[in-house]
Design an enzyme around this catalytic site. Structure first.
Site, PDB file in Angstrom:
ATOM      1  CB  CYS A 126      37.916  16.706  14.653  1.00  0.00           C
ATOM      2  SG  CYS A 126      37.390  18.223  14.324  1.00  0.00           S
ATOM      3  CB  VAL A 127      42.582  15.254  17.498  1.00  0.00           C
ATOM      4  CG1 VAL A 127      43.248  14.018  18.626  1.00  0.00           C
ATOM      5  CG2 VAL A 127      43.507  15.577  16.485  1.00  0.00           C
TER       6      VAL A 127
END
Length: 104
Positions: A103-104
């Site tokens: 996940c960014v």
């Protein structure tokens, strides 16, 4: 480790605000976390939250969207409807778990 105050409780968090101590989480706290990101929890949200927490205890890491969909039986489209825009990240946040890998 940084801390934050939510509903009068001091909570250990990482630099991005994700809880770092699994035992500090509670269902009332989840409602407060959800409220902070604009969500009102329904039975469908709780199904996803409970799956994610259970899976975390078994696997030792926060499940990806694919795992939640395949193993948890919650379609990806439904996850996007429940937790708009960034479902894996928002779900982990409300569930009191670390941000999923990737996940960014």
């Amino acid at each position: 480790m940084p801390t934050t105050i939510i509903d009068g409780h001091e909570i250990q968090v990482d630099a991005e605000g994700f809880m770092t101590e699994l035992e500090e989480w509670s269902e009332p706290l989840a409602k407060s976390l959800a409220h902070q990101i604009g969500l009102e929890l329904t039975d469908e949200h709780w199904k996803a939250i409970r799956f994610l927490r259970s899976d975390y205890r078994e696997q030792g890491e926060t499940a990806t969207l694919r795992r939640i969909s395949v193993v948890g039986g919650i379609p990806t489209k439904e996850l996007f409807a429940l937790f708009p825009q960034k479902p894996a990240k928002k779900l982990a946040y409300v569930a009191g778990l670390p941000k999923p890998h990737g996940c960014v």
